[in-house]
Design a protein around this motif. Structure first.
Motif, PDB file in Angstrom:
ATOM      1  N   GLU A  13       0.953   8.491 145.456  1.00 37.79           N
ATOM      2  CA  GLU A  13      -0.071   7.550 145.895  1.00 37.79           C
ATOM      3  C   GLU A  13       0.223   7.060 147.310  1.00 37.79           C
ATOM      4  OE1 GLU A  13      -0.592   4.388 143.033  1.00 37.79           O
ATOM      5  OE2 GLU A  13      -0.731   5.834 141.389  1.00 37.79           O
ATOM      6  N   ARG A  14       1.481   6.718 147.560  1.00 40.76           N
ATOM      7  CA  ARG A  14       1.858   6.251 148.903  1.00 40.76           C
ATOM      8  C   ARG A  14       1.682   7.358 149.934  1.00 40.76           C
ATOM      9  NH1 ARG A  14       7.006   2.182 148.672  1.00 40.76           N
ATOM     10  NH2 ARG A  14       6.463   1.079 146.748  1.00 40.76           N
ATOM     11  N   ASN A  15       2.094   8.582 149.575  1.00 38.33           N
ATOM     12  CA  ASN A  15       1.928   9.714 150.497  1.00 38.33           C
ATOM     13  C   ASN A  15       0.460   9.912 150.859  1.00 38.33           C
ATOM     14  OD1 ASN A  15       4.662  10.233 150.490  1.00 38.33           O
ATOM     15  ND2 ASN A  15       4.530  11.964 149.084  1.00 38.33           N
ATOM     16  N   ASN A  16      -0.406   9.869 149.854  1.00 39.09           N
ATOM     17  CA  ASN A  16      -1.834  10.046 150.118  1.00 39.09           C
ATOM     18  C   ASN A  16      -2.337   8.993 151.092  1.00 39.09           C
ATOM     19  OD1 ASN A  16      -2.017  12.269 148.439  1.00 39.09           O
ATOM     20  ND2 ASN A  16      -2.701  11.087 146.680  1.00 39.09           N
ATOM     21  N   ARG A  17      -1.951   7.761 150.876  1.00 38.36           N
ATOM     22  CA  ARG A  17      -2.393   6.677 151.755  1.00 38.36           C
ATOM     23  C   ARG A  17      -1.789   6.837 153.155  1.00 38.36           C
ATOM     24  NH1 ARG A  17      -6.180   4.340 153.719  1.00 38.36           N
ATOM     25  NH2 ARG A  17      -5.809   2.265 154.502  1.00 38.36           N
ATOM     26  N   LEU A  18      -0.496   7.177 153.224  1.00 35.01           N
ATOM     27  CA  LEU A  18       0.151   7.378 154.527  1.00 35.01           C
ATOM     28  C   LEU A  18      -0.516   8.508 155.302  1.00 35.01           C
ATOM     29  CD1 LEU A  18       3.893   6.856 153.571  1.00 35.01           C
ATOM     30  CD2 LEU A  18       2.629   5.551 155.303  1.00 35.01           C
ATOM     31  N   TYR A  19      -0.807   9.625 154.637  1.00 33.66           N
ATOM     32  CA  TYR A  19      -1.484  10.733 155.327  1.00 33.66           C
ATOM     33  C   TYR A  19      -2.844  10.281 155.853  1.00 33.66           C
ATOM     34  CZ  TYR A  19       1.849  14.384 153.982  1.00 33.66           C
ATOM     35  OH  TYR A  19       2.973  15.158 153.851  1.00 33.66           O
ATOM     36  N   MET A  20      -3.586   9.518 155.051  1.00 34.11           N
ATOM     37  CA  MET A  20      -4.892   9.032 155.497  1.00 34.11           C
ATOM     38  C   MET A  20      -4.741   8.182 156.748  1.00 34.11           C
ATOM     39  SD  MET A  20      -7.031   8.112 152.023  1.00 34.11           S
ATOM     40  CE  MET A  20      -7.699   6.706 152.838  1.00 34.11           C
ATOM     41  N   VAL A  21      -3.779   7.290 156.745  1.00 34.09           N
ATOM     42  CA  VAL A  21      -3.561   6.392 157.890  1.00 34.09           C
ATOM     43  C   VAL A  21      -3.077   7.189 159.098  1.00 34.09           C
ATOM     44  CG1 VAL A  21      -2.105   4.527 158.756  1.00 34.09           C
ATOM     45  CG2 VAL A  21      -3.148   4.335 156.485  1.00 34.09           C
TER      46      VAL A  21
END
Length: 77
Positions: free
Chosen positions: A65-73
């Protein structure tokens, strides 16, 4: 993740990144270097800091979940 009322500086975020770098996906690292070469809003700095905070202790599901959000940012700055 709990909300924090502290504002984290560019340096705070970089230090947190450096402490968690070994646990992050390799292909994310160049994105962080690009991120650190620019100025960002306080909200964005705070968000990235909290996504990195205790990353090494997160479950696999939480890391995803954190990776997905970090990639988006990181890919949209």
């Amino acid at each position: 993740m709990s909300e924090c009322k502290l504002n984290h500086s560019h340096e705070d975020v970089r230090n947190k990144y450096e402490s968690q770098e070994a646990f992050l996906p390799e292909d994310m690292k160049p994105l962080f270097e690009q991120f650190f070469s620019n100025e960002h809003t306080q909200d964005l700095l705070n968000e990235v800091f909290h996504l990195l905070k205790k990353y090494d202790l997160a479950s696999d599901e939480e890391r995803n979940e954190r990776n997905n959000r970090l990639y988006m940012v990181l890919k949209n700055v």
